[in-house]
Design a protein around this motif. Structure first.
Motif, short mmCIF file in Angstrom:
data_model
loop_
_atom_site.label_atom_id
_atom_site.label_comp_id
_atom_site.label_asym_id
_atom_site.label_seq_id
_atom_site.Cartn_x
_atom_site.Cartn_y
_atom_site.Cartn_z
N ALA A 139 20.14 10.11 -38.51
CA ALA A 139 20.33 9.82 -39.93
C ALA A 139 20.13 8.32 -40.16
O ALA A 139 20.72 7.50 -39.47
CB ALA A 139 21.73 10.22 -40.36
N GLY A 140 19.29 7.96 -41.11
CA GLY A 140 19.07 6.55 -41.41
C GLY A 140 18.08 5.87 -40.47
O GLY A 140 17.84 4.68 -40.56
N ASP A 189 14.70 3.63 -47.15
CA ASP A 189 15.35 4.90 -46.78
C ASP A 189 16.86 4.75 -46.84
O ASP A 189 17.58 5.59 -47.38
CB ASP A 189 14.96 5.30 -45.35
CG ASP A 189 13.46 5.31 -45.14
OD1 ASP A 189 12.90 6.40 -45.03
OD2 ASP A 189 12.86 4.22 -45.12
N ARG A 190 17.34 3.63 -46.27
CA ARG A 190 18.80 3.42 -46.22
C ARG A 190 19.35 3.06 -47.59
O ARG A 190 20.46 3.44 -47.94
CB ARG A 190 19.14 2.33 -45.21
CG ARG A 190 18.86 2.84 -43.80
CD ARG A 190 19.32 1.86 -42.76
NE ARG A 190 18.68 2.19 -41.49
CZ ARG A 190 18.65 1.40 -40.44
NH1 ARG A 190 19.24 0.21 -40.51
NH2 ARG A 190 18.05 1.77 -39.33
N LEU A 229 19.71 6.27 -49.35
CA LEU A 229 20.87 6.99 -48.79
C LEU A 229 22.18 6.45 -49.36
O LEU A 229 23.09 7.22 -49.71
CB LEU A 229 20.92 6.80 -47.27
CG LEU A 229 20.28 7.83 -46.37
CD1 LEU A 229 20.37 7.36 -44.92
CD2 LEU A 229 20.93 9.19 -46.54
N GLU A 245 25.41 7.82 -51.45
CA GLU A 245 26.74 7.63 -50.85
C GLU A 245 27.71 7.02 -51.86
O GLU A 245 28.88 7.37 -51.91
CB GLU A 245 26.58 6.72 -49.62
CG GLU A 245 27.86 6.29 -48.95
CD GLU A 245 28.57 7.43 -48.25
OE1 GLU A 245 27.88 8.40 -47.86
OE2 GLU A 245 29.81 7.37 -48.13
#
Ligand code: AMP
Length: 429
Positions: free
Chosen positions: A122-123, A311-312, A315, A319
């Motif tokens: 993930a990430g 991408d992060r 994400l 979150e």
């Protein structure tokens, strides 16, 4: 022969389907808007670069080059790589495109895919996306702070709150050797305790030991670079932090922060997000890389830059509960009842498209089936028409939410849609 299994994507890469693209579009557009607000111009450089550029520029010692590089020979037997980061390509382009002859610094930004053959999780992906900012040709510490402020502004405008800025200075070729010696003296007796990677890089690149997650316990007592900075480096760092203070950007001076890539000098920084942990805690980072141009065979040129992983960032938007809903593919959908109406439908579509995103349903199926599909697309309005109505050059304009329906002449359609779009805008907070 047909494959026995359906062919799927390779490991560590992802498709970003339309429903998932909305936050990406927001992040990418905000990046461009903020960069341009700071006077940075967009540049595109190739995804493939000569292997030598990346090997020399990023450094053979780094994981990025020694373990993670997508490297291959093309049919002309040249060694190429898929770029693992953006900076070396932008610096190459700065010289090849004679930007070094123009006003300095050249303020540049770019966005696009990068490739690293790392273990996917993930990430962390093998194809990921970066927003890159580079200011090339000015040694002023104020430019370091400007790059940080640009990145900070972007993250702020996206609404990300749980981000901390870590800054450090890693010195220059004058003061780093003494620090390097101090680190060696500290770590050599601990050698047996270190992880395999660190044992290997202890002699070649001891600064990287501070970066190692496994050897964290030893890091606390390690010598601090901030105690070894020469006067010019110390002054430069003070100028960077003074600028950050003036911009009211909160930061933590983190003397353990080093960058994985060899060409960095002086300012190093990272943006961490509270919810990213372990090896993936950085949303982005950067620093000054005054040694890079020379390492690539170009004239020595001071520069500073920053790269964030989109991408992060995307994400972390999720979150933090920052919801970005994909807009419908089209606000308006043209539907016909009966066949042979494609030309009329196309014409109506052309009129509506002047005002709002509009799609035309050309499929051959029942009106009921078309309406069902219209519902699923999320279109706000449907323009319905049968042969008789097409003959009179009118459509039935149906508002999907209320099911309200009125007849509108093609000649009035543009104005009618404009009124409705405006009314809707005014209703929104
Ligand atoms: P670096 O060039 O290693 O400093 O990376 C800059 C930023 O790019 C990191 O902070 C991450 O946000 C992002 N990044 C680097 N490698 C990856 C990866 N394999 N997958 C996703 N994002 C990455």
């Amino acid at each position: 022969m047909a494959p026995t299994e359906p062919i799927r994507a390779t490991r560590g890469v992802r498709d970003l389907l339309p429903a998932a693209r909305a936050p990406w579009q927001v992040a990418e557009r905000a990046a461009a808007v903020v960069a341009e607000r700071f006077g940075y111009q967009e540049i595109e450089t190739p995804i493939i670069e000569p292997a030598e550029l990346v090997e020399r520029g990023v450094g053979d010692e780094t994981d990025v080059v020694s373990k993670e590089l997508y490297k291959f020979q093309d049919p002309g037997r040249r060694w190429l790589v898929l770029r693992p980061e953006g900076t070396v390509g932008v610096v190459r382009a700065y010289f090849e495109g004679n930007l070094n002859q123009g006003p300095q610094p050249a303020r540049l930004y770019t966005q696009g895919p990068m490739f690293r053959h790392d273990r996917p999780q993930a990430g962390r992906y093998r194809q990921f996306y970066q927003f890159d900012v580079e200011a090339i040709g000015d040694p002023s510490p104020a430019v370091d702070a400007e790059v940080i402020e640009l990145a900070w502004t972007w993250l702020r405008e996206l609404g990300l709150g749980r981000v901390s800025l870590q800054v450090n200075s890693i010195g220059d070729r004058n003061c780093r050797p003494a620090y390097r010696e101090a680190l060696l003296a500290y770590y050599r007796p601990l050698r047996a305790d270190l992880c395999q990677d660190c044992q290997r890089r202890l002699e070649s690149n001891p600064l990287r030991l501070l970066d190692c997650k496994e050897d964290a316990p030893h890091r606390e007592a390690a010598p601090k670079i901030t105690d070894y900075l020469c006067e010019p480096c110390r002054l430069a760092f003070a100028q960077v932090t003074a600028q950050l203070d003036a911009a009211e950007i909160p930061y933590t001076v983190n003397p353990r922060l080093v960058r994985g890539l060899d060409y960095y000098t002086r300012t190093a920084f990272e943006f961490w997000h509270e919810s990213l942990s372990g090896a993936q805690n950085a949303l982005g980072g950067g620093g000054r890389y005054d040694g890079l141009a020379e390492a690539l065979g170009w004239p020595a040129t001071p520069a500073v830059g920053f790269a964030a992983g989109l991408d992060r960032v995307v994400l972390m938007l999720a979150e933090e509960g920052i919801e970005i809903v994909a807009p419908p593919a089209a606000e308006v959908l043209v539907l016909t009842d009966g066949e042979g109406l494609d030309v009329a439908a196309g014409r109506v579509g052309r009129v509506a498209r002047e005002v709002l995103p509009t799609a035309v349903d050309y499929t051959v199926r029942s009106l009921k089936a078309k309406m069902r599909s219209a519902n699923r697309t999320g279109a706000r309005w449907v323009l319905l028409m049968n042969a008789e109505e097409a003959g009179r050059q009118v459509v039935q304009l149906k508002e999907m939410a209320s099911s309200e329906q009125v007849e509108v002449a093609w000649s009035e359609l543009g104005q009618e849609l404009e009124n409705r779009a405006l009314a809707l805008e005014e209703m929104q907070p």
